[in-house]
Scaffold this active site. Structure first.
Site, mmCIF file in Angstrom:
data_model
loop_
_atom_site.group_PDB
_atom_site.id
_atom_site.type_symbol
_atom_site.label_atom_id
_atom_site.label_comp_id
_atom_site.label_asym_id
_atom_site.label_seq_id
_atom_site.Cartn_x
_atom_site.Cartn_y
_atom_site.Cartn_z
ATOM 1 N N ASN A 77 -10.770 -53.928 -50.567
ATOM 2 C CA ASN A 77 -12.189 -53.202 -49.549
ATOM 3 C C ASN A 77 -12.304 -54.230 -48.930
ATOM 4 O O ASN A 77 -13.526 -54.415 -48.866
ATOM 5 C CB ASN A 77 -13.024 -53.857 -50.907
ATOM 6 C CG ASN A 77 -14.530 -52.975 -50.469
ATOM 7 O OD1 ASN A 77 -13.667 -51.546 -50.377
ATOM 8 N ND2 ASN A 77 -15.570 -53.277 -50.290
ATOM 9 N N ASN A 78 -11.192 -54.129 -47.813
ATOM 10 C CA ASN A 78 -11.643 -55.507 -46.337
ATOM 11 C C ASN A 78 -10.491 -54.121 -45.334
ATOM 12 O O ASN A 78 -9.433 -54.089 -45.977
ATOM 13 C CB ASN A 78 -11.967 -56.443 -46.796
ATOM 14 C CG ASN A 78 -12.298 -57.490 -45.646
ATOM 15 O OD1 ASN A 78 -12.412 -56.594 -44.939
ATOM 16 N ND2 ASN A 78 -11.711 -58.341 -45.816
ATOM 17 N N HIS A 81 -6.487 -49.907 -43.377
ATOM 18 C CA HIS A 81 -7.826 -50.592 -44.452
ATOM 19 C C HIS A 81 -7.401 -50.402 -45.971
ATOM 20 O O HIS A 81 -7.403 -49.498 -46.131
ATOM 21 C CB HIS A 81 -9.030 -49.240 -44.475
ATOM 22 C CG HIS A 81 -10.304 -49.931 -45.199
ATOM 23 N ND1 HIS A 81 -11.449 -50.792 -44.726
ATOM 24 C CD2 HIS A 81 -10.693 -49.523 -46.759
ATOM 25 C CE1 HIS A 81 -12.548 -50.640 -45.720
ATOM 26 N NE2 HIS A 81 -11.640 -49.796 -46.758
ATOM 27 N N CYS A 82 -7.512 -51.553 -45.868
ATOM 28 C CA CYS A 82 -6.496 -51.881 -47.877
ATOM 29 C C CYS A 82 -8.126 -51.529 -48.732
ATOM 30 O O CYS A 82 -8.844 -52.192 -48.916
ATOM 31 C CB CYS A 82 -6.107 -53.673 -47.614
ATOM 32 S SG CYS A 82 -5.651 -53.409 -49.221
ATOM 33 N N VAL A 83 -7.874 -50.214 -49.804
ATOM 34 C CA VAL A 83 -8.495 -50.170 -50.922
ATOM 35 C C VAL A 83 -8.895 -50.616 -51.734
ATOM 36 O O VAL A 83 -9.709 -51.648 -51.781
ATOM 37 C CB VAL A 83 -7.854 -48.553 -50.971
ATOM 38 C CG1 VAL A 83 -9.357 -48.149 -52.317
ATOM 39 C CG2 VAL A 83 -7.998 -47.684 -49.980
#
Lengths: 192, 276
Positions: free
Chosen positions: B184-185, B179-181
């Site tokens: 945001n996805n 989950h890439c901060v």
């Protein structure tokens, strides 16, 4: 064995133990509740509203995904293991194998990343900033839609008279091949 | 994945073949989705619903690019080559498009409630009880391996082999990477190429911008044959941009090389980290 969910769901006539196909993979793991659920021969229809007429009158025979054959890890495929009763009332094993192998082949063509169509789509996509998707449908998408129309055609031409239906694979997200069979397990009149 | 669900309509007459005859009603999945995502544009665009660093990421790319077009690009256009700002614009376009696609596209969210009616309830804490071992391809006849297939009690599906449940997106993602901060996805099967090309186009953009910025400053230095400090005073913005993009391309480059390393192993971020 009765259903474990609620009193309103139908009594499931599970066949006697020796008729069920051999299911356990790893002999070190004793059969568990989860195994019984994963390898069950038929299950509640989750593609129709719960409690509706359809939910009472149909069951799903679920064909799970297959990890035995050598293929790319992103390619979904379904096990060719015939689940026996109750599907055997509506489909012979040969027909089942034909269906499974055809579906697996089409999925292979769609998802194989090194097929010429996919490679070209990928290269053109990168270079044009994915604007090519507005110009034409990619190889993968075309093959996936071909599979959908194949299943649709098969449903209309062959399976409708028998009373069964293969649920659209896009709808189940290739998680399992769901075959909707009527409950109680009898073919519609005139097709016996 | 956008798909249609088919609500029931009583078909006249044929009692046995109820759900086979119906015309499909198109109810969009995103309207009834119970995950945590937010959807826009009729479900064409989706994102995980938290507060995000997206504006920060976008500003970190767009503002320096704007400054570049204002200060460095005219000088490059007039003095060195007209092709270089064009190539820069192309790289910037690729970067922005890949960023937008990575942020808004569906990472491979698996639909819920496909495999209902199991005895495994949502309160089941015992992981072993909701896991099944399945036959898989054997590479070594002496060490037989089996694949565990887990049941996700939240999504009510038997999760396929490389899929994973993301707490932030609150859904199972097919072949989940991480989950890439910043985006945001989640990054998963359907998203990965946009993420990968965003990282590399950002790195290339960084190299390009820093090279052109230094070229600007050094050419001025040689032209006016003054010291380096004086040349910087002629083109302060270019120098600042050059330093900024040189430093800023360190993180995307290292991430990009890490992902190429992962590709060489045929693994995911999750698989590499969890099995290390």
């Amino acid at each position: 064995m009765t259903s474990s969910i609620d009193a309103n769901s139908p009594v499931i006539d599970d066949p006697p133990q020796d008729e069920r196909p051999l299911q356990l993979a790893d002999p070190r793991w004793p059969p568990s509740v989860a195994h019984r659920d994963y390898f069950r021969t038929h299950a509640e229809n989750s593609h129709v509203p719960p409690g509706s007429q359809d939910a009472v009158r149909t069951r799903i025979v679920r064909i799970h995904r297959d990890y035995v054959c050598a293929r790319e890890s992103n390619t979904p495929a379904f096990t060719p293991q015939f689940p026996g009763y109750p599907l055997s009332l509506f489909m012979t094993e040969v027909e089942f194998l034909d269906l499974i192998h055809e579906v697996n082949d089409q999925l292979d063509q769609a998802f194989y990343p090194l097929s010429p169509g996919n490679v070209i789509d990928g290269c053109i996509g990168v270079l044009t900033g994915w604007l090519c998707e507005f110009m034409y449908t990619s190889h993968h998408k075309r093959k996936v839609l071909e599979l959908e129309s194949f299943v649709d055609k098969l449903n209309k031409e062959v399976y409708k008279v028998r009373g069964i239906k293969v649920i659209s694979l896009m709808q189940t997200a290739y998680l399992s091949l769901d075959i909707q069979v009527p409950y109680p397990f009898v073919r519609p009149r005139g097709t016996m | 994945m956008p798909a249609s669900t088919e609500p029931l309509e009583p078909a006249p007459g044929h009692v046995q073949l109820l759900s086979i005859d119906e015309p499909p009603h198109h109810l969009q999945n995103q309207k009834i989705s119970s995950g945590k995502g937010t959807f826009c544009l009729h479900g064409r665009v989706q994102n995980s619903g938290h507060r995000s660093y997206l504006l920060l990421v976008f500003a970190a790319i767009a503002i320096p690019a704007g400054l570049f077009f204002g200060f460095t690009a005219p000088w490059i256009w007039n003095n060195i080559s007209q092709a270089l700002p064009v190539v820069f614009s192309y790289l910037l376009l690729l970067c922005i498009v890949n960023l937008v696609r990575a942020v808004t596209s569906d990472p491979g969210i698996l639909p819920r409630n496909i495999h209902t009616e199991t005895s495994i309830g949502p309160g089941s804490l015992n992981i072993a009880s909701s896991s099944v071992t399945v036959n898989c391809r054997q590479y070594d006849e002496d060490n037989l391996i089996y694949l565990p297939i887990n049941y996700c009690a939240v999504c009510k599906i038997w999760r396929p082999a490389r899929a994973s449940h993301c707490r932030d997106c609150d859904s199972c993602i097919d072949i989940m990477d991480h989950h890439c901060v910043w985006l945001n996805n989640c990054v998963g099967a359907r998203n990965y190429r946009y993420f990968f090309w965003f990282i590399w186009s950002l790195s290339l953009l960084g190299y390009f911008m820093s090279t052109l910025g230094f070229v600007h400053v050094l050419t001025l230095n040689r032209q006016k044959s003054s010291s380096m400090i004086a040349a910087i005073r002629f083109a302060p913005v270019s120098f600042a941009l050059a330093i900024y993009s040189a430093l800023g391309s360190i993180y995307p480059t290292s991430l990009g090389l890490y992902h190429i390393f992962l590709m060489s192993r045929g693994e995911n971020t999750r698989e590499f980290v969890c099995n290390e």
